[in-house]
Design a protein around this motif. Structure first.
Motif, PDB file in Angstrom:
ATOM      1  N   ILE A   6      52.042  43.807  40.310  1.00 46.71           N
ATOM      2  CA  ILE A   6      50.714  43.210  40.107  1.00 46.71           C
ATOM      3  C   ILE A   6      50.570  41.977  40.983  1.00 46.71           C
ATOM      4  O   ILE A   6      51.434  41.099  40.955  1.00 46.71           O
ATOM      5  CB  ILE A   6      50.504  42.769  38.638  1.00 46.71           C
ATOM      6  N   GLY A   7      49.489  41.898  41.751  1.00 41.04           N
ATOM      7  CA  GLY A   7      49.280  40.686  42.529  1.00 41.04           C
ATOM      8  C   GLY A   7      48.190  40.820  43.567  1.00 41.04           C
ATOM      9  O   GLY A   7      47.481  41.822  43.630  1.00 41.04           O
ATOM     10  N   GLU A   8      48.076  39.784  44.396  1.00 38.16           N
ATOM     11  CA  GLU A   8      47.013  39.716  45.392  1.00 38.16           C
ATOM     12  C   GLU A   8      47.524  40.081  46.781  1.00 38.16           C
ATOM     13  O   GLU A   8      48.573  39.613  47.215  1.00 38.16           O
ATOM     14  CB  GLU A   8      46.443  38.293  45.453  1.00 38.16           C
ATOM     15  N   SER A 111      41.948  36.772  42.019  1.00 40.98           N
ATOM     16  CA  SER A 111      42.067  35.658  41.069  1.00 40.98           C
ATOM     17  C   SER A 111      41.240  35.905  39.808  1.00 40.98           C
ATOM     18  O   SER A 111      41.369  35.173  38.824  1.00 40.98           O
ATOM     19  CB  SER A 111      41.645  34.344  41.730  1.00 40.98           C
ATOM     20  N   LYS A 112      40.407  36.943  39.829  1.00 35.89           N
ATOM     21  CA  LYS A 112      39.574  37.284  38.672  1.00 35.89           C
ATOM     22  C   LYS A 112      40.245  38.304  37.751  1.00 35.89           C
ATOM     23  O   LYS A 112      39.625  38.778  36.786  1.00 35.89           O
ATOM     24  CB  LYS A 112      38.224  37.848  39.145  1.00 35.89           C
ATOM     25  N   LEU A 113      41.484  38.680  38.052  1.00 39.13           N
ATOM     26  CA  LEU A 113      42.197  39.613  37.188  1.00 39.13           C
ATOM     27  C   LEU A 113      42.257  39.094  35.758  1.00 39.13           C
ATOM     28  O   LEU A 113      42.459  37.891  35.529  1.00 39.13           O
ATOM     29  CB  LEU A 113      43.628  39.827  37.691  1.00 39.13           C
ATOM     30  N   THR A 114      42.110  39.994  34.786  1.00 35.79           N
ATOM     31  CA  THR A 114      42.228  39.635  33.366  1.00 35.79           C
ATOM     32  C   THR A 114      43.085  40.697  32.677  1.00 35.79           C
ATOM     33  O   THR A 114      43.320  41.790  33.225  1.00 35.79           O
ATOM     34  CB  THR A 114      40.852  39.595  32.674  1.00 35.79           C
ATOM     35  N   PRO A 115      43.559  40.418  31.464  1.00 32.30           N
ATOM     36  CA  PRO A 115      44.332  41.432  30.729  1.00 32.30           C
ATOM     37  C   PRO A 115      43.580  42.739  30.528  1.00 32.30           C
ATOM     38  O   PRO A 115      44.205  43.793  30.371  1.00 32.30           O
ATOM     39  CB  PRO A 115      44.609  40.730  29.392  1.00 32.30           C
ATOM     40  N   PHE A 116      42.254  42.696  30.558  1.00 26.16           N
ATOM     41  CA  PHE A 116      41.459  43.922  30.388  1.00 26.16           C
ATOM     42  C   PHE A 116      41.601  44.870  31.583  1.00 26.16           C
ATOM     43  O   PHE A 116      41.224  46.039  31.499  1.00 26.16           O
ATOM     44  CB  PHE A 116      39.983  43.577  30.171  1.00 26.16           C
ATOM     45  N   ASP A 117      42.141  44.353  32.695  1.00 27.83           N
ATOM     46  CA  ASP A 117      42.353  45.190  33.877  1.00 27.83           C
ATOM     47  C   ASP A 117      43.652  45.988  33.794  1.00 27.83           C
ATOM     48  O   ASP A 117      43.944  46.777  34.698  1.00 27.83           O
ATOM     49  CB  ASP A 117      42.379  44.326  35.143  1.00 27.83           C
ATOM     50  N   LEU A 118      44.436  45.778  32.740  1.00 28.75           N
ATOM     51  CA  LEU A 118      45.718  46.462  32.601  1.00 28.75           C
ATOM     52  C   LEU A 118      45.573  47.757  31.820  1.00 28.75           C
ATOM     53  O   LEU A 118      44.881  47.807  30.803  1.00 28.75           O
ATOM     54  CB  LEU A 118      46.727  45.550  31.895  1.00 28.75           C
ATOM     55  N   ASN A 119      46.261  48.771  32.297  1.00 25.21           N
ATOM     56  CA  ASN A 119      46.314  50.063  31.634  1.00 25.21           C
ATOM     57  C   ASN A 119      47.718  50.215  31.037  1.00 25.21           C
ATOM     58  O   ASN A 119      48.698  50.318  31.770  1.00 25.21           O
ATOM     59  CB  ASN A 119      46.028  51.184  32.642  1.00 25.21           C
ATOM     60  N   GLN A 120      47.802  50.211  29.724  1.00 26.81           N
ATOM     61  CA  GLN A 120      49.100  50.249  29.054  1.00 26.81           C
ATOM     62  C   GLN A 120      49.912  51.485  29.459  1.00 26.81           C
ATOM     63  O   GLN A 120      51.119  51.396  29.724  1.00 26.81           O
ATOM     64  CB  GLN A 120      48.908  50.218  27.534  1.00 26.81           C
ATOM     65  N   ILE A 131      57.018  41.547  39.020  1.00 28.04           N
ATOM     66  CA  ILE A 131      56.030  40.470  39.042  1.00 28.04           C
ATOM     67  C   ILE A 131      56.588  39.279  39.824  1.00 28.04           C
ATOM     68  O   ILE A 131      57.798  39.150  39.991  1.00 28.04           O
ATOM     69  CB  ILE A 131      55.643  40.003  37.612  1.00 28.04           C
ATOM     70  N   THR A 132      55.686  38.439  40.305  1.00 32.45           N
ATOM     71  CA  THR A 132      56.106  37.227  40.998  1.00 32.45           C
ATOM     72  C   THR A 132      55.436  36.007  40.372  1.00 32.45           C
ATOM     73  O   THR A 132      54.509  36.125  39.567  1.00 32.45           O
ATOM     74  CB  THR A 132      55.742  37.264  42.500  1.00 32.45           C
ATOM     75  N   GLY A 133      55.894  34.845  40.806  1.00 33.45           N
ATOM     76  CA  GLY A 133      55.319  33.598  40.326  1.00 33.45           C
ATOM     77  C   GLY A 133      54.046  33.210  41.048  1.00 33.45           C
ATOM     78  O   GLY A 133      53.458  32.158  40.753  1.00 33.45           O
ATOM     79  N   ILE A 134      53.610  34.046  41.988  1.00 35.32           N
ATOM     80  CA  ILE A 134      52.367  33.744  42.703  1.00 35.32           C
ATOM     81  C   ILE A 134      51.155  34.081  41.847  1.00 35.32           C
ATOM     82  O   ILE A 134      50.224  33.278  41.712  1.00 35.32           O
ATOM     83  CB  ILE A 134      52.305  34.517  44.035  1.00 35.32           C
ATOM     84  N   THR A 135      51.160  35.261  41.263  1.00 35.80           N
ATOM     85  CA  THR A 135      49.982  35.727  40.529  1.00 35.80           C
ATOM     86  C   THR A 135      49.554  34.788  39.406  1.00 35.80           C
ATOM     87  O   THR A 135      48.367  34.466  39.298  1.00 35.80           O
ATOM     88  CB  THR A 135      50.213  37.153  39.989  1.00 35.80           C
ATOM     89  N   PRO A 136      50.476  34.306  38.555  1.00 36.27           N
ATOM     90  CA  PRO A 136      50.024  33.404  37.482  1.00 36.27           C
ATOM     91  C   PRO A 136      49.501  32.066  37.986  1.00 36.27           C
ATOM     92  O   PRO A 136      48.837  31.336  37.240  1.00 36.27           O
ATOM     93  CB  PRO A 136      51.278  33.213  36.619  1.00 36.27           C
ATOM     94  N   ALA A 137      49.771  31.756  39.253  1.00 35.88           N
ATOM     95  CA  ALA A 137      49.276  30.499  39.823  1.00 35.88           C
ATOM     96  C   ALA A 137      47.843  30.611  40.314  1.00 35.88           C
ATOM     97  O   ALA A 137      47.193  29.603  40.589  1.00 35.88           O
ATOM     98  CB  ALA A 137      50.176  30.059  40.979  1.00 35.88           C
ATOM     99  N   LEU A 138      47.317  31.828  40.412  1.00 32.41           N
ATOM    100  CA  LEU A 138      45.986  32.012  41.002  1.00 32.41           C
ATOM    101  C   LEU A 138      44.862  31.566  40.088  1.00 32.41           C
ATOM    102  O   LEU A 138      43.822  31.107  40.549  1.00 32.41           O
ATOM    103  CB  LEU A 138      45.790  33.485  41.383  1.00 32.41           C
ATOM    104  N   SER A 139      45.051  31.743  38.779  1.00 35.69           N
ATOM    105  CA  SER A 139      44.022  31.350  37.811  1.00 35.69           C
ATOM    106  C   SER A 139      44.598  31.483  36.407  1.00 35.69           C
ATOM    107  O   SER A 139      45.644  32.099  36.204  1.00 35.69           O
ATOM    108  CB  SER A 139      42.779  32.248  37.934  1.00 35.69           C
ATOM    109  N   GLU A 140      43.896  30.922  35.442  1.00 39.36           N
ATOM    110  CA  GLU A 140      44.340  31.033  34.054  1.00 39.36           C
ATOM    111  C   GLU A 140      44.292  32.490  33.596  1.00 39.36           C
ATOM    112  O   GLU A 140      45.181  32.953  32.873  1.00 39.36           O
ATOM    113  CB  GLU A 140      43.453  30.168  33.149  1.00 39.36           C
ATOM    114  N   TRP A 171      49.513  25.212  42.504  1.00 45.35           N
ATOM    115  CA  TRP A 171      49.417  24.548  41.206  1.00 45.35           C
ATOM    116  C   TRP A 171      50.326  23.334  41.161  1.00 45.35           C
ATOM    117  O   TRP A 171      51.153  23.116  42.047  1.00 45.35           O
ATOM    118  CB  TRP A 171      49.696  25.504  40.068  1.00 45.35           C
ATOM    119  N   ASP A 172      50.176  22.507  40.121  1.00 46.74           N
ATOM    120  CA  ASP A 172      50.977  21.297  40.033  1.00 46.74           C
ATOM    121  C   ASP A 172      52.389  21.633  39.554  1.00 46.74           C
ATOM    122  O   ASP A 172      52.633  22.676  38.931  1.00 46.74           O
ATOM    123  CB  ASP A 172      50.317  20.285  39.088  1.00 46.74           C
TER     124      ASP A 172
END
Length: 316
Positions: A6-8, A111-120, A131-140, A171-172
Motif C-alpha cells: 500500500i502506498g503512493e 494522500s486521500k486514502l482512507t480505511p474505506f479503500d481497503l478490501n479485507q 508497508i512502509t513508513g512513508i504512507t502514514p506520513a502522507l496524511s492522518e 512529518w515532525d
C-alpha cells in the motif's frame, strides 16, 4: 497473491544535464514509489504482487497505471480520484552517491486514502502485507489506513512486513518516531537501516538495535548496512550477510525497495533467512547500477547470474 502493498507512486523527473536543476531545460520521465517499486521487483522475479493506492484522473496517473499493468502488477484495488492530482518528484544528481530529491505530493490523490479503500478479502488473499513508513506520513487518513490494513492482515494470520523508510520532510520527528515505533510493534518482520534504528531507539550498535526491535515485537529483523551488507536477527540467531560490491553507483534511490523485494522473494521461495538476505543484497546492488527507481530491478536470470558469480568467488 504473494504480496500486497500500500502506498503512493509518483512520476519522477530527472535532468538530462549535469549541474543544478535550476539550469536544466530537459528531463527524463520515469515512475517511482517505494511500495510499487517492491511490487515491480517481486513481479520481475516471478511472484504475484498487488498494489493498493489512489491516482489522480490525469495523464500522470494514467502513465503510472499503464506502467504497473505492463509489469504484471495487480492494480484491481487502485482507485481514481477525479479531484486530487497524482504526485510528482524530481531527482537532482549532484555527485556520485549523492542525490537530492524534491517532492510535490501534498494533497495528492494517494494522500486521500482512507480505511474505506481497503478490501479485507484482498489483503487476506496475500501471504505477506508489505508497508512502509512513508504512507502514514502522507496524511492522518493514510495513517489510519495503514493501521487498519495491519489489523486486517493479522486477523487473517498474514505476515506483516514493515520497512520504516524514514522521510522526515513529511512529518515532525516526534510524530514520526511514535508512529513508526507503533507500527514496528505490530509488524512480524522489520527491515530498518541502521540510521533509522538510531532515530527510533537512540542506539547505533547493530547487535543492540536488533535486540531492541525484537523486544519491541518483531520476530525477525533485517537491518541494512549499505555496501557492507545486512544483519539479520531472530531470538535464536543473528548474522551479518556481506553485500555485493558496486564499483560505480549510478542511482541509489530505490535500492532499499529492491532489497525488500529480494528478501520477500527469498522467503516466498522457501530460502532460509541468510540466503534470503543474500538475495536482498544482490537485488539492492543491481538497482544502484541503473538510473531510475525500478529500471535496475532484475529479472530472475540476471539475479541468478550475480548470485552464481558470488558463490564462485567465495569458493575461490
Amino acid at each position: 497473491m504473494d504480496v500486497v502493498t500500500i502506498g503512493e507512486s509518483m512520476v519522477v523527473f530527472t535532468p538530462t544535464s549535469d549541474g543544478f536543476m535550476r539550469n536544466a531545460s530537459q528531463f527524463t520521465k520515469k515512475i517511482g514509489g517505494a511500495e510499487s517499486n517492491v511490487a515491480v521487483g517481486l513481479a520481475r522475479l516471478g511472484h504475484k504482487a498487488g498494489w493498493i493506492s489512489k491516482l489522480g484522473d490525469d495523464e500522470f496517473g494514467k502513465a503510472i497505471l499503464g506502467f504497473l499493468k505492463s509489469e504484471n502488477i495487480d492494480v484491481s484495488n487502485v482507485s481514481i480520484d477525479e479531484e486530487a492530482p497524482t504526485g510528482i518528484y524530481f531527482k537532482e544528481p549532484r555527485r556520485q552517491n549523492h542525490m537530492r530529491v524534491y517532492y510535490y505530493r501534498k494533497g495528492s490523490a494517494a494522500s486521500k486514502l482512507t480505511p474505506f479503500d481497503l478490501n479485507q478479502e484482498y489483503i487476506a488473499s496475500a501471504k505477506y502485507l508489505h508497508i512502509t513508513g512513508i504512507t502514514p506520513a502522507l496524511s492522518e487518513s493514510c495513517k489510519e489506513t495503514i493501521f487498519e490494513a495491519i489489523k486486517l492482515a493479522k486477523r487473517h494470520g498474514r505476515t506483516v512486513v514493515f520497512d520504516p523508510n524514514l522521510r522526515l520532510k513529511l512529518w515532525d520527528e516526534a510524530t514520526a518516531r511514535a508512529t513508526l515505533l507503533e507500527i514496528a510493534s505490530e509488524a512480524d518482520i522489520v527491515l530498518p537501516g541502521i540510521a533509522e534504528g538510531e532515530f527510533l531507539f537512540g542506539e547505533r550498535d547493530p547487535e543492540k538495535l536488533g535486540q531492541l526491535f525484537l523486544n519491541h515485537g518483531a520476530s525477525l529483523v533485517v537491518m541494512k548496512n549499505g555496501a557492507e551488507g545486512a544483519f539479520y536477527f531472530t531470538e535464536k540467531e543473528s548474522a551479518l550477510i556481506p553485500g555485493f560490491p558496486v564499483k560505480h553507483v549510478v542511482d541509489p534511490v530505490g535500492a532499499g525497495d529492491g532489497f525488500a523485494a529480494g528478501f520477500l522473494s527469498g522467503l516466498l521461495d522457501g530460502l532460509e533467512v541468510g540466503k534470503a538476505v543474500e538475495r536482498a543484497n544482490a537485488v539492492g546492488a543491481l538497482v544502484t547500477m541503473v538510473t531510475g527507481d525500478v529500471d535496475g530491478l532484475p529479472e530472475r536470470d540476471e539475479l541468478e547470474q550475480l548470485l552464481s558469480k558470488n558463490e564462485e568467488d567465495v569458493v575461490r
